[in-house]
Scaffold this motif. Structure first.
Motif, mmCIF file in Angstrom:
data_model
loop_
_atom_site.group_PDB
_atom_site.id
_atom_site.type_symbol
_atom_site.label_atom_id
_atom_site.label_comp_id
_atom_site.label_asym_id
_atom_site.label_seq_id
_atom_site.Cartn_x
_atom_site.Cartn_y
_atom_site.Cartn_z
ATOM 1 N N ASN A 71 5.504 6.774 -0.353
ATOM 2 C CA ASN A 71 4.268 6.354 0.786
ATOM 3 C C ASN A 71 3.334 6.708 0.102
ATOM 4 N N PRO A 72 2.253 6.119 0.009
ATOM 5 C CA PRO A 72 0.730 6.815 -0.648
ATOM 6 C C PRO A 72 0.424 7.780 0.441
ATOM 7 N N ILE A 73 0.936 7.846 1.661
ATOM 8 C CA ILE A 73 0.288 9.281 2.542
ATOM 9 C C ILE A 73 0.991 10.426 1.880
ATOM 10 N N VAL A 74 1.924 10.469 1.111
ATOM 11 C CA VAL A 74 2.582 11.624 0.461
ATOM 12 C C VAL A 74 1.605 12.276 -0.485
ATOM 13 N N TRP A 75 0.621 11.295 -1.068
ATOM 14 C CA TRP A 75 -0.225 11.848 -2.035
ATOM 15 C C TRP A 75 -1.440 12.251 -1.418
ATOM 16 N N LYS A 76 -1.709 11.830 -0.486
ATOM 17 C CA LYS A 76 -2.968 12.406 0.523
ATOM 18 C C LYS A 76 -2.579 13.616 0.950
ATOM 19 N N THR A 128 -1.043 1.054 -8.577
ATOM 20 C CA THR A 128 -0.729 -0.508 -8.938
ATOM 21 C C THR A 128 -0.580 -1.173 -7.422
ATOM 22 N N HIS A 129 -0.439 -2.467 -7.369
ATOM 23 C CA HIS A 129 -0.296 -2.976 -6.107
ATOM 24 C C HIS A 129 1.082 -3.283 -6.204
ATOM 25 N N ARG A 130 1.574 -3.381 -4.730
ATOM 26 C CA ARG A 130 2.919 -3.900 -4.426
ATOM 27 C C ARG A 130 2.958 -4.948 -3.605
ATOM 28 N N GLY A 131 3.803 -6.056 -3.819
ATOM 29 C CA GLY A 131 3.873 -7.321 -3.026
ATOM 30 C C GLY A 131 3.009 -8.081 -3.672
ATOM 31 N N ASP A 135 -4.405 -6.022 -2.038
ATOM 32 C CA ASP A 135 -5.535 -5.329 -1.331
ATOM 33 C C ASP A 135 -5.469 -3.839 -1.187
ATOM 34 N N GLN A 136 -6.395 -3.022 -0.535
ATOM 35 C CA GLN A 136 -6.084 -1.482 -0.252
ATOM 36 C C GLN A 136 -4.808 -1.240 0.193
#
Ligand code: ZN
Length: 431
Positions: A71-76, A128-131, A135-136
Motif C-alpha cells: 500500500n503506497p501509505i507504507v512509503w509515506k 507505476t500504475h495499477r489497474g 491517475d494519482q
C-alpha cells in the motif's frame, strides 16, 4: 592474491556462465544483469547459508516472503515518498542527467561544458500504475527496500507464531531503485536482492543486541562465506538518521576501493511508531506476564546479496604461477562452489560409460558436472576457473580396483578413493 581489476571478474563471469549483461542482443539495458547457470547456483548458496545463519539456526527467528507491491501509505510512513531522493541536474548542452553532488569542478562528465539546469530532487522509487486508470489514485511503487514488509507484518507474525520478545524476522527478496549513477558491474544496480533481518526487542536490551548483530554479520562473512578478514572493515556511519542510535557498515575492498556490503542499524521505534501513526493501529507488543504494552525497538541487519556475491568472487579469484603454466582458480569456500565435483573419464571411449554412471549417482547428492572433452590438464583448468573443489578422474585401473583419483582444487593433491566412498568423502568436505 585476489582480483586487482574488475574486468578480470566481469570477463570470467561472462565467459564461464556466471553473469551476463541483460538484454545483450538488443545492446543491453544499462545497469541490468542476468545470472547464468553458475551464477544462480552461487547466489542460491549464499542465500541458503544466510537463511540458515540468520533465520533457521538463529534464536527465536522466523522467515517471511512479503510482496513487492505494498500500500503506497507504507512509503509515506517510512519516509520514502518525501525523503528518498537525489538532487539531479540536466546538462543543457548534451542533455545528460547527473547527480548534482557528484559533479567535479561543476563540469559535465560527458561533454565538459558547465551549463546546467537548476538541481531538482528526483525520487529513487520506481513508480507505476495499477489497474486500468492511470491517475494519482492508481499509483503504486516497486519496493525500494524489503524491510517494510517485516514491519507491516510484525503483529501478524508475532501473534500467529506466539513469539515472545526478543524475536527476529528474516526475509530475502528483490528491491528496486531508480539509480542514475553507473554501478561497477553488479555493485550498484536498479534491481537487486536484499537479505534482511529485523530483531524486535526492548529498548533496554537494544544496544547489546546492536553489538551482537554487528559481530554476527562479521562472523557470517569471515566464518561462513570464508571471506578474508583482511579485505573487510567496519565503518561507523558518520551521519546518523535522526531516529537512529547507531549504524555501522561492513565494507569489502573491491578492486576500485572499499564498498558497503552490509549494514547493522539501530532503528529505534521509528518504523513501528510511524506505522502506528499512519495506520491508526497500535503496533505494540503486549508482555504476556505483566500486560505491559510498548512499541519494540528494532535492530536491523541488512545485506546486499549481489554485492556479497561480487565480494565472494573478487576474494576467491587467484592467478597462480605454476611450473610451466599460469592457472586462474576461484578459491571459493566449498559450500559456495556452484559444482562440488567434476567427473572426468581419462578417455571417453574407455571410461565414458562408467564415469557417466558415477556422475548420475553423485548428482543425486550434490551438484556435479561431467566433462569428457580435451586433455585432462585442460579439463582441470576449466574446473579451477569456476571453483569446483574436487575433480574425479576415472582411469584404466578403475575397472580393476573400483577406485578413482580425486584431486583437490587448491592444493592440487591427488588421492585414490573407492567409488563407494565418494559421496561420503565429498559430502563431509562441502559443508
Ligand atoms: Zn554535457
Amino acid at each position: 592474491m585476489t582480483a586487482t581489476n574488475i574486468d578480470q571478474i566481469v570477463n570470467l563471469c561472462k565467459n564461464r556462465g556466471f553473469i551476463f549483461s541483460g538484454s545483450e542482443i538488443y545492446g543491453g539495458l544499462a545497469n541490468t544483469w542476468d545470472y547464468g547457470p553458475l551464477g544462480v547456483e552461487l547466489k542460491n548458496n549464499i542465500k541458503r547459508l544466510w537463511w540458515k545463519f540468520f533465520v533457521t539456526s538463529n534464536d527465536n527467528s522466523v522467515g517471511l516472503d512479503g510482496g513487492i507491491f505494498l500500500n503506497p501509505i507504507v512509503w509515506k510512513a517510512s519516509g520514502h515518498i518525501d525523503g528518498f531522493s537525489d538532487p539531479l541536474v540536466d546538462c543543457k548542452n548534451c542533455k545528460t542527467r547527473h547527480r548534482a553532488d557528484n559533479l567535479v569542478d561543476n563540469k559535465c562528465p560527458v561533454c565538459g561544458k558547465s551549463d546546467f539546469t537548476e538541481a531538482r530532487d528526483f525520487n529513487l522509487m520506481f513508480k507505476t500504475h495499477r489497474g486500468v486508470v492511470e491517475d494519482q489514485g492508481s499509483v503504486v511503487y516497486l519496493r525500494p527496500e524489503t524491510a517494510q514488509n517485516e514491519f507491516v507484518d510484525f503483529l501478524n507474525v508475532q501473534r500467529s507464531m506466539r513469539l515472545k520478545i526478543p524475536f527476529g524476522i528474516g526475509q530475502i527478496g528483490k528491491a528496486f531503485r531508480n539509480e542514475i549513477t553507473p554501478g561497477n558491474f553488479i555493485f550498484r544496480t536498479v534491481e537487486f536482492e536484499q537479505m534482511e533481518h529485523q530483531l524486535f526487542c526492548r529498548e533496554s536490551d537494544s544496544l547489546n543486541f546492536y553489538n551482537t548483530y554487528k559481530q554476527k554479520a562479521w562472523d557470517f562473512y569471515t566464518k561462513v562465506l570464508k571471506i578474508d578478514g583482511k579485505n573487510l572493515h567496519f565503518k561507523d556511519h558518520e551521519q546518523l538518521a535522526h531516529y537512529a542510535k547507531a549504524a555501522c557498515d561492513i565494507e569489502y575492498l573491491f578492486p576500485w576501493g572499499f564498498g558497503e556490503i552490509c549494514g547493522t542499524h539501530h532503528r529505534g521505534t521509528f518504523d513501528l511508531g510511524n506505522h502506528t501513526k499512519h495506520s491508526g493501529k497500535p503496533q505494540e507488543y503486549t508482555d504476556p506476564i505483566t500486560n505491559e504494552k510498548f512499541i519494540p525497538t528494532v535492530i536491523e541487519s541488512s545485506h546486499g546479496c549481489d554485492r556479497v556475491l561480487l565480494a565472494c568472487l573478487c576474494d576467491a579469484y587467484n592467478e597462480e604461477k605454476l611450473e610451466n603454466d599460469t592457472r586462474v582458480v576461484l578459491k571459493l569456500a566449498p559450500n559456495l562452489a556452484p559444482y562440488k565435483a567434476a567427473i572426468l573419464p581419462l578417455q571417453k571411449k574407455e571410461q565414458g560409460e562408467l564415469a557417466n554412471t558415477i556422475f548420475r549417482k553423485l548428482s543425486q547428492l550434490f551438484p556435479c558436472t561431467y566433462d569428457e572433452t580435451a586433455s585432462i590438464g585442460k579439463r582441470y583448468r576449466r574446473q579451477d576457473e569456476i571453483g569446483t573443489p574436487f575433480c574425479i578422474t576415472v582411469d584404466f585401473d578403475t575397472v580393476n580396483d573400483n577406485a578413482v583419483t580425486i584431486r583437490e582444487r587448491d592444493s592440487m593433491k591427488q588421492e585414490r578413493i573407492k567409488i563407494d566412498e565418494l559421496g561420503a568423502y565429498i559430502g563431509l568436505r562441502i559443508l
